[in-house]
Design a protein around this motif. Structure first.
Motif, PDB file in Angstrom:
ATOM      1  N   ARG A  90       0.825  -1.210   0.000  1.00  0.00           N
ATOM      2  CA  ARG A  90       0.000   0.000   0.000  1.00  0.00           C
ATOM      3  C   ARG A  90       0.854   1.253   0.000  1.00  0.00           C
ATOM      4  NH1 ARG A  90      -3.365  -1.388   5.241  1.00  0.00           N
ATOM      5  NH2 ARG A  90      -1.216  -1.880   5.822  1.00  0.00           N
ATOM      6  N   ASN A  91       1.976   1.225   0.712  1.00  0.00           N
ATOM      7  CA  ASN A  91       2.874   2.379   0.735  1.00  0.00           C
ATOM      8  C   ASN A  91       3.491   2.628  -0.639  1.00  0.00           C
ATOM      9  OD1 ASN A  91       2.408   2.846   3.450  1.00  0.00           O
ATOM     10  ND2 ASN A  91       4.235   1.755   4.138  1.00  0.00           N
ATOM     11  N   ARG A  92       3.876   1.548  -1.318  1.00  0.00           N
ATOM     12  CA  ARG A  92       4.482   1.709  -2.636  1.00  0.00           C
ATOM     13  C   ARG A  92       3.485   2.295  -3.627  1.00  0.00           C
ATOM     14  NH1 ARG A  92       6.178  -3.641  -1.538  1.00  0.00           N
ATOM     15  NH2 ARG A  92       5.138  -4.497  -3.381  1.00  0.00           N
ATOM     16  N   ILE A  93       2.251   1.833  -3.549  1.00  0.00           N
ATOM     17  CA  ILE A  93       1.214   2.365  -4.439  1.00  0.00           C
ATOM     18  C   ILE A  93       0.913   3.818  -4.112  1.00  0.00           C
ATOM     19  CG2 ILE A  93      -1.222   2.161  -5.082  1.00  0.00           C
ATOM     20  CD1 ILE A  93      -0.910  -0.869  -4.754  1.00  0.00           C
ATOM     21  N   ALA A  94       0.860   4.152  -2.843  1.00  0.00           N
ATOM     22  CA  ALA A  94       0.572   5.534  -2.436  1.00  0.00           C
ATOM     23  C   ALA A  94       1.667   6.475  -2.918  1.00  0.00           C
ATOM     24  CB  ALA A  94       0.424   5.617  -0.922  1.00  0.00           C
ATOM     25  N   ARG A  95       2.904   6.047  -2.852  1.00  0.00           N
ATOM     26  CA  ARG A  95       3.999   6.889  -3.330  1.00  0.00           C
ATOM     27  C   ARG A  95       3.893   7.118  -4.828  1.00  0.00           C
ATOM     28  NH1 ARG A  95       8.989   7.898  -0.822  1.00  0.00           N
ATOM     29  NH2 ARG A  95      10.510   8.879  -2.224  1.00  0.00           N
ATOM     30  N   SER A  96       3.586   6.057  -5.584  1.00  0.00           N
ATOM     31  CA  SER A  96       3.410   6.192  -7.024  1.00  0.00           C
ATOM     32  C   SER A  96       2.261   7.136  -7.351  1.00  0.00           C
ATOM     33  CB  SER A  96       3.164   4.821  -7.657  1.00  0.00           C
ATOM     34  OG  SER A  96       4.320   4.024  -7.634  1.00  0.00           O
ATOM     35  N   GLU A  97       1.220   7.080  -6.550  1.00  0.00           N
ATOM     36  CA  GLU A  97       0.068   7.957  -6.789  1.00  0.00           C
ATOM     37  C   GLU A  97       0.457   9.422  -6.595  1.00  0.00           C
ATOM     38  OE1 GLU A  97      -3.753   9.229  -7.739  1.00  0.00           O
ATOM     39  OE2 GLU A  97      -2.731   7.309  -8.082  1.00  0.00           O
ATOM     40  N   ARG A  98       1.262   9.716  -5.585  1.00  0.00           N
ATOM     41  CA  ARG A  98       1.699  11.099  -5.376  1.00  0.00           C
ATOM     42  C   ARG A  98       2.529  11.587  -6.567  1.00  0.00           C
ATOM     43  NH1 ARG A  98       2.514   9.054  -0.099  1.00  0.00           N
ATOM     44  NH2 ARG A  98       4.778   8.837  -0.436  1.00  0.00           N
ATOM     45  N   ILE A  99       3.376  10.731  -7.076  1.00  0.00           N
ATOM     46  CA  ILE A  99       4.176  11.089  -8.245  1.00  0.00           C
ATOM     47  C   ILE A  99       3.276  11.322  -9.450  1.00  0.00           C
ATOM     48  CG2 ILE A  99       5.894  10.207  -9.879  1.00  0.00           C
ATOM     49  CD1 ILE A  99       7.199   8.750  -7.518  1.00  0.00           C
ATOM     50  N   TYR A 100       2.272  10.468  -9.593  1.00  0.00           N
ATOM     51  CA  TYR A 100       1.388  10.595 -10.762  1.00  0.00           C
ATOM     52  C   TYR A 100       0.548  11.872 -10.688  1.00  0.00           C
ATOM     53  CZ  TYR A 100      -1.477   9.258 -14.688  1.00  0.00           C
ATOM     54  OH  TYR A 100      -2.091   9.234 -15.914  1.00  0.00           O
ATOM     55  N   GLN A 101       0.144  12.263  -9.499  1.00  0.00           N
ATOM     56  CA  GLN A 101      -0.624  13.492  -9.362  1.00  0.00           C
ATOM     57  C   GLN A 101       0.217  14.695  -9.782  1.00  0.00           C
ATOM     58  OE1 GLN A 101      -3.880  13.872  -8.802  1.00  0.00           O
ATOM     59  NE2 GLN A 101      -3.993  11.628  -8.798  1.00  0.00           N
ATOM     60  N   ARG A 102       1.512  14.656  -9.538  1.00  0.00           N
ATOM     61  CA  ARG A 102       2.380  15.731 -10.020  1.00  0.00           C
ATOM     62  C   ARG A 102       2.423  15.744 -11.545  1.00  0.00           C
ATOM     63  NH1 ARG A 102       5.895  14.126  -5.740  1.00  0.00           N
ATOM     64  NH2 ARG A 102       7.381  13.214  -7.210  1.00  0.00           N
ATOM     65  N   THR A 103       2.381  14.567 -12.145  1.00  0.00           N
ATOM     66  CA  THR A 103       2.357  14.481 -13.601  1.00  0.00           C
ATOM     67  C   THR A 103       1.101  15.142 -14.163  1.00  0.00           C
ATOM     68  OG1 THR A 103       3.629  12.421 -13.578  1.00  0.00           O
ATOM     69  CG2 THR A 103       2.346  12.890 -15.563  1.00  0.00           C
ATOM     70  N   ILE A 104      -0.031  14.924 -13.510  1.00  0.00           N
ATOM     71  CA  ILE A 104      -1.281  15.549 -13.962  1.00  0.00           C
ATOM     72  C   ILE A 104      -1.170  17.073 -13.886  1.00  0.00           C
ATOM     73  CG2 ILE A 104      -3.729  15.835 -13.416  1.00  0.00           C
ATOM     74  CD1 ILE A 104      -3.792  12.912 -12.590  1.00  0.00           C
ATOM     75  N   GLU A 105      -0.543  17.577 -12.826  1.00  0.00           N
ATOM     76  CA  GLU A 105      -0.341  19.020 -12.716  1.00  0.00           C
ATOM     77  C   GLU A 105       0.566  19.527 -13.840  1.00  0.00           C
ATOM     78  OE1 GLU A 105       1.249  19.639  -8.861  1.00  0.00           O
ATOM     79  OE2 GLU A 105      -0.573  19.024  -7.791  1.00  0.00           O
ATOM     80  N   GLN A 106       1.608  18.789 -14.145  1.00  0.00           N
ATOM     81  CA  GLN A 106       2.515  19.186 -15.220  1.00  0.00           C
ATOM     82  C   GLN A 106       1.816  19.165 -16.571  1.00  0.00           C
ATOM     83  OE1 GLN A 106       5.547  16.225 -14.290  1.00  0.00           O
ATOM     84  NE2 GLN A 106       6.961  17.846 -13.685  1.00  0.00           N
ATOM     85  N   ARG A 107       0.883  18.249 -16.740  1.00  0.00           N
ATOM     86  CA  ARG A 107       0.113  18.191 -17.982  1.00  0.00           C
ATOM     87  C   ARG A 107      -0.654  19.498 -18.191  1.00  0.00           C
ATOM     88  NH1 ARG A 107      -4.377  13.978 -17.603  1.00  0.00           N
ATOM     89  NH2 ARG A 107      -2.627  12.532 -17.676  1.00  0.00           N
ATOM     90  N   GLN A 108      -1.288  19.981 -17.138  1.00  0.00           N
ATOM     91  CA  GLN A 108      -2.034  21.232 -17.248  1.00  0.00           C
ATOM     92  C   GLN A 108      -1.095  22.395 -17.580  1.00  0.00           C
ATOM     93  OE1 GLN A 108      -5.316  21.223 -17.351  1.00  0.00           O
ATOM     94  NE2 GLN A 108      -5.163  19.007 -17.021  1.00  0.00           N
ATOM     95  N   GLU A 109       0.102  22.388 -17.021  1.00  0.00           N
ATOM     96  CA  GLU A 109       1.069  23.445 -17.330  1.00  0.00           C
ATOM     97  C   GLU A 109       1.501  23.384 -18.788  1.00  0.00           C
ATOM     98  OE1 GLU A 109       4.194  22.775 -14.588  1.00  0.00           O
ATOM     99  OE2 GLU A 109       3.006  23.328 -12.805  1.00  0.00           O
ATOM    100  N   LEU A 110       1.674  22.157 -19.314  1.00  0.00           N
ATOM    101  CA  LEU A 110       2.079  22.009 -20.709  1.00  0.00           C
ATOM    102  C   LEU A 110       0.962  22.453 -21.648  1.00  0.00           C
ATOM    103  CD1 LEU A 110       4.559  21.027 -22.284  1.00  0.00           C
ATOM    104  CD2 LEU A 110       3.461  18.786 -22.457  1.00  0.00           C
ATOM    105  N   ILE A 111      -0.281  22.178 -21.264  1.00  0.00           N
ATOM    106  CA  ILE A 111      -1.416  22.632 -22.075  1.00  0.00           C
ATOM    107  C   ILE A 111      -1.454  24.156 -22.130  1.00  0.00           C
ATOM    108  CG2 ILE A 111      -3.942  22.755 -22.164  1.00  0.00           C
ATOM    109  CD1 ILE A 111      -3.997  19.885 -21.078  1.00  0.00           C
ATOM    110  N   LYS A 112      -1.252  24.805 -20.996  1.00  0.00           N
ATOM    111  CA  LYS A 112      -1.241  26.276 -20.972  1.00  0.00           C
ATOM    112  C   LYS A 112      -0.108  26.843 -21.811  1.00  0.00           C
ATOM    113  CE  LYS A 112      -3.386  26.709 -16.400  1.00  0.00           C
ATOM    114  NZ  LYS A 112      -3.192  27.159 -14.980  1.00  0.00           N
TER     115      LYS A 112
END
Length: 369
Positions: free
Chosen positions: A55-77
């Motif tokens: 569960r910890n490994r998955i949670a860490r990956s999820e935090r990293i992925y959420q940063r990717t989603i934020e970066q996606r919005q920045e790239l769109i802008k």
């Protein structure tokens, strides 16, 4: 009277030698203090690969992925500034934006188990996360829509798992490809039907090709879960996945939301004639359903043999982080019933004339102009 010269003035070389001895002694006898380092190793190993808690490994990956989603919005802008302004594959003239559509959707979610490419190198092989999780799984179920002509991935899955049952569907093929052995043991664990996956059911006596939704097909087979779902339906994946989310994620009677019934998804995208804003909303639908991409691989065979085209075909590999499946949970499977093997009496085999690899082409999908 002149001031008398000292011994060091008369013999300067002795003075230099004595100074060197004193400095050397001072260097070795002084307490050592390391220079401050710019690198500070993390003390917290929570979620790292060596963390035994899944569960910890998955949670860490999820935090990293959420940063990717934020970066996606920045790239769109940066290149938009809105999704409707983004071009899927920018033309070769000024200005030259340094992106393609795939740069907005990097597979930054980490497989929490071993990651390997199963099957042939080149066309036919697929990236697979945590094969060890289903090697001995009693109720292992695999669905394949769009049977490849060589079926090397299916063949290796059969050889490396003890109990996995593989259900293959393709209305344009007569069975699994030549890599799947034509033996009694393979026949007992492989099941093929000339049908396809669709957004709605149309599999009556007069329907051709016969089309099933995943929900109806699982009900027909007596399954309530799928460990790995492999889909290559030549452009129908967009309507298929919308229908799948609608069928399985809708609120239940007690007000809670359901989950997609598989643990891992391997899917080829065909983005012919797609607009970025449409593809973005569809990909976000998958993310909202809990799917997280851990690997992507552009179909370079298609790009090579269709050089007048581009890289519109790509394989994405997802882990389902919602619900209960063997890839995200160390507990027992939620399935209590045994797999209902459906033996159709045929030995899965390929057509007599298998296609020449030099002439592999992908036809236009349902949204072709």
């Amino acid at each position: 009277m002149p001031f008398p010269l000292t011994v060091f003035q008369r013999h300067p070389r002795y003075a230099l030698a004595l100074a060197a001895v004193v400095l050397t002694a001072f260097w070795y006898l002084s307490p050592y203090e390391a220079a401050p380092s710019l690198y500070h190793p993390p003390l917290d190993t929570t979620g790292l690969p060596r963390d035994p808690d899944l569960r910890n490994r998955i949670a860490r990956s999820e935090r990293i992925y959420q940063r990717t989603i934020e970066q996606r919005q920045e790239l769109i802008k940066k290149w938009g500034p809105t999704p409707t302004d983004i071009v899927m594959f920018p033309p070769d003239h000024e200005p030259w934006p340094a992106y393609t559509v795939w740069d907005f959707f990097p597979p930054t979610f980490t497989c929490p188990h071993e990651l390997e490419r199963v099957g042939n190198l080149g066309d036919g092989g697929k990236w697979t996360c945590g094969l060890s999780r289903i090697e001995e799984k009693q109720d292992c179920v695999i669905y394949v829509f769009g049977v490849d002509w060589d079926s090397s991935w299916e063949a290796e899955m059969l050889s490396r798992t003890r109990h996995c049952q593989i259900y293959g569907y393709d209305y344009s093929a007569n069975g699994f490809g030549s890599f799947v052995p034509r033996t009694a043991a393979a026949r007992a664990r492989t099941h093929f039907e000339k049908a396809t996956l669709g957004p709605s059911d149309s599999h009556g006596p007069e329907d051709s090709p016969k089309m099933w939704t995943l929900r109806s097909l699982m009900r027909e087979n007596g399954h309530s879960h799928i460990d790995i779902l492999k889909v290559d339906v030549e452009g129908w994946e967009f309507e298929v996945m919308r229908s799948m989310v609608r069928d399985f994620i809708s609120p239940t009677e007690d007000g809670t939301f359901g989950a997609l019934p598989f643990g891992q998804l391997q899917m080829e995208f065909h983005v012919w004639h797609r607009r970025f804003d449409d593809f973005l909303s569809w990909f976000q639908l998958l993310e909202e359903a809990g799917l997280r991409p851990f690997m992507a691989e552009v179909n370079l065979v298609y790009a090579n043999y269709n050089r007048q085209s581009g890289v519109e075909l790509i394989n994405y590999f997802f882990l389902n982080t919602k619900g209960d499946n063997v890839f995200i949970s160390d507990g027992k499977s939620t399935i209590a019933q045994e797999v209902l093997a459906k033996d159709d009496g045929r030995i899965p085999g390929a057509e007599a004339d298998e296609p020449d690899i030099r002439f592999i082409r992908h036809g236009p999908g349902p949204d072709a102009a």
